[in-house]
Design a protein around this motif. Structure first.
Motif, mmCIF file in Angstrom:
data_model
loop_
_atom_site.group_PDB
_atom_site.id
_atom_site.type_symbol
_atom_site.label_atom_id
_atom_site.label_comp_id
_atom_site.label_asym_id
_atom_site.label_seq_id
_atom_site.Cartn_x
_atom_site.Cartn_y
_atom_site.Cartn_z
ATOM 1 N N HIS A 2 -5.448 2.693 10.157
ATOM 2 C CA HIS A 2 -6.521 1.747 9.869
ATOM 3 C C HIS A 2 -7.547 2.368 8.919
ATOM 4 C CE1 HIS A 2 -5.464 -1.589 12.470
ATOM 5 N NE2 HIS A 2 -5.112 -0.701 13.393
ATOM 6 N N PHE A 3 -7.857 3.628 9.132
ATOM 7 C CA PHE A 3 -8.791 4.321 8.245
ATOM 8 C C PHE A 3 -8.242 4.355 6.821
ATOM 9 C CE2 PHE A 3 -10.202 8.143 6.036
ATOM 10 C CZ PHE A 3 -11.567 7.931 6.025
ATOM 11 N N TYR A 4 -6.964 4.675 6.684
ATOM 12 C CA TYR A 4 -6.317 4.727 5.370
ATOM 13 C C TYR A 4 -6.391 3.363 4.679
ATOM 14 C CZ TYR A 4 -2.552 5.157 1.917
ATOM 15 O OH TYR A 4 -1.807 5.145 0.770
ATOM 16 N N ALA A 5 -6.057 2.312 5.399
ATOM 17 C CA ALA A 5 -6.121 0.967 4.815
ATOM 18 C C ALA A 5 -7.549 0.627 4.415
ATOM 19 C CB ALA A 5 -5.589 -0.069 5.808
ATOM 20 N N SER A 6 -8.513 0.962 5.250
ATOM 21 C CA SER A 6 -9.917 0.695 4.928
ATOM 22 C C SER A 6 -10.361 1.454 3.689
ATOM 23 C CB SER A 6 -10.814 1.080 6.101
ATOM 24 O OG SER A 6 -10.517 0.306 7.215
ATOM 25 N N ALA A 7 -9.916 2.702 3.570
ATOM 26 C CA ALA A 7 -10.263 3.506 2.393
ATOM 27 C C ALA A 7 -9.664 2.899 1.131
ATOM 28 C CB ALA A 7 -9.791 4.942 2.575
ATOM 29 N N LEU A 8 -8.453 2.384 1.232
ATOM 30 C CA LEU A 8 -7.830 1.732 0.074
ATOM 31 C C LEU A 8 -8.613 0.492 -0.343
ATOM 32 C CD1 LEU A 8 -4.052 2.028 1.009
ATOM 33 C CD2 LEU A 8 -5.246 3.250 -0.817
ATOM 34 N N PHE A 9 -8.994 -0.324 0.636
ATOM 35 C CA PHE A 9 -9.785 -1.517 0.326
ATOM 36 C C PHE A 9 -11.127 -1.132 -0.292
ATOM 37 C CE2 PHE A 9 -7.289 -3.820 3.731
ATOM 38 C CZ PHE A 9 -6.576 -4.585 2.829
ATOM 39 N N ASP A 10 -11.759 -0.107 0.268
ATOM 40 C CA ASP A 10 -13.050 0.352 -0.242
ATOM 41 C C ASP A 10 -12.937 0.829 -1.688
ATOM 42 O OD1 ASP A 10 -15.863 0.887 0.224
ATOM 43 O OD2 ASP A 10 -15.312 3.015 0.119
ATOM 44 N N ALA A 11 -11.780 1.394 -2.030
ATOM 45 C CA ALA A 11 -11.550 1.880 -3.393
ATOM 46 C C ALA A 11 -11.186 0.750 -4.352
ATOM 47 C CB ALA A 11 -10.455 2.941 -3.385
ATOM 48 N N GLY A 12 -11.065 -0.487 -3.817
ATOM 49 C CA GLY A 12 -10.793 -1.629 -4.681
ATOM 50 C C GLY A 12 -9.341 -2.052 -4.753
ATOM 51 N N GLU A 13 -8.497 -1.487 -3.911
ATOM 52 C CA GLU A 13 -7.077 -1.857 -3.913
ATOM 53 C C GLU A 13 -6.925 -3.281 -3.393
ATOM 54 O OE1 GLU A 13 -4.021 -1.497 -5.386
ATOM 55 O OE2 GLU A 13 -4.319 0.615 -4.902
ATOM 56 N N ASN A 14 -5.935 -4.001 -3.906
ATOM 57 C CA ASN A 14 -5.749 -5.394 -3.480
ATOM 58 C C ASN A 14 -4.890 -5.472 -2.213
ATOM 59 O OD1 ASN A 14 -2.874 -5.883 -4.121
ATOM 60 N ND2 ASN A 14 -3.525 -5.589 -6.234
ATOM 61 N N ILE A 15 -4.962 -6.613 -1.549
ATOM 62 C CA ILE A 15 -4.312 -6.792 -0.261
ATOM 63 C C ILE A 15 -2.796 -6.651 -0.359
ATOM 64 C CG2 ILE A 15 -4.315 -9.313 -0.463
ATOM 65 C CD1 ILE A 15 -4.568 -7.263 2.776
ATOM 66 N N LYS A 16 -2.205 -7.116 -1.430
ATOM 67 C CA LYS A 16 -0.750 -7.024 -1.558
ATOM 68 C C LYS A 16 -0.300 -5.572 -1.638
ATOM 69 C CE LYS A 16 3.214 -8.757 -3.985
ATOM 70 N NZ LYS A 16 3.757 -9.659 -4.957
ATOM 71 N N ALA A 17 -1.008 -4.760 -2.396
ATOM 72 C CA ALA A 17 -0.657 -3.342 -2.514
ATOM 73 C C ALA A 17 -0.844 -2.620 -1.182
ATOM 74 C CB ALA A 17 -1.494 -2.675 -3.603
ATOM 75 N N VAL A 18 -1.951 -2.886 -0.491
ATOM 76 C CA VAL A 18 -2.204 -2.243 0.803
ATOM 77 C C VAL A 18 -1.114 -2.649 1.797
ATOM 78 C CG1 VAL A 18 -3.794 -2.055 2.759
ATOM 79 C CG2 VAL A 18 -4.677 -2.019 0.416
ATOM 80 N N SER A 19 -0.730 -3.902 1.781
ATOM 81 C CA SER A 19 0.325 -4.376 2.666
ATOM 82 C C SER A 19 1.622 -3.606 2.418
ATOM 83 C CB SER A 19 0.549 -5.873 2.452
ATOM 84 O OG SER A 19 1.552 -6.354 3.297
ATOM 85 N N GLU A 20 1.961 -3.387 1.163
ATOM 86 C CA GLU A 20 3.164 -2.627 0.833
ATOM 87 C C GLU A 20 3.036 -1.174 1.278
ATOM 88 O OE1 GLU A 20 4.162 -3.075 -3.300
ATOM 89 O OE2 GLU A 20 4.203 -5.263 -3.137
ATOM 90 N N TYR A 21 1.891 -0.561 1.058
ATOM 91 C CA TYR A 21 1.666 0.829 1.477
ATOM 92 C C TYR A 21 1.818 0.979 2.983
ATOM 93 C CZ TYR A 21 -0.596 1.501 -3.114
ATOM 94 O OH TYR A 21 -0.890 1.550 -4.447
#
Length: 52
Positions: A6-25
């Protein structure tokens, strides 16, 4: 370990990553699953619906 995901996903969102990319990661089948997981964390906290 799950809280780290969850922390990793939150950090990705905070860095501006889009939902589709985070979902794949995260290995989720679709972005909706990622959004529901994040919603549950903000709604119930990291321990889930039952608390600590």
């Amino acid at each position: 370990m799950h809280a780290l995901r969850h922390f990793y996903a939150s950090a990705l969102f905070d860095a501006g990553e889009n939902i589709k990319a985070v979902s794949e990661y995260m290995g989720h089948a679709d972005p909706g699953m990622t959004l529901r997981a994040i919603d549950s964390v903000f709604r119930y906290g990291p321990e889930g619906a039952d608390g600590p």
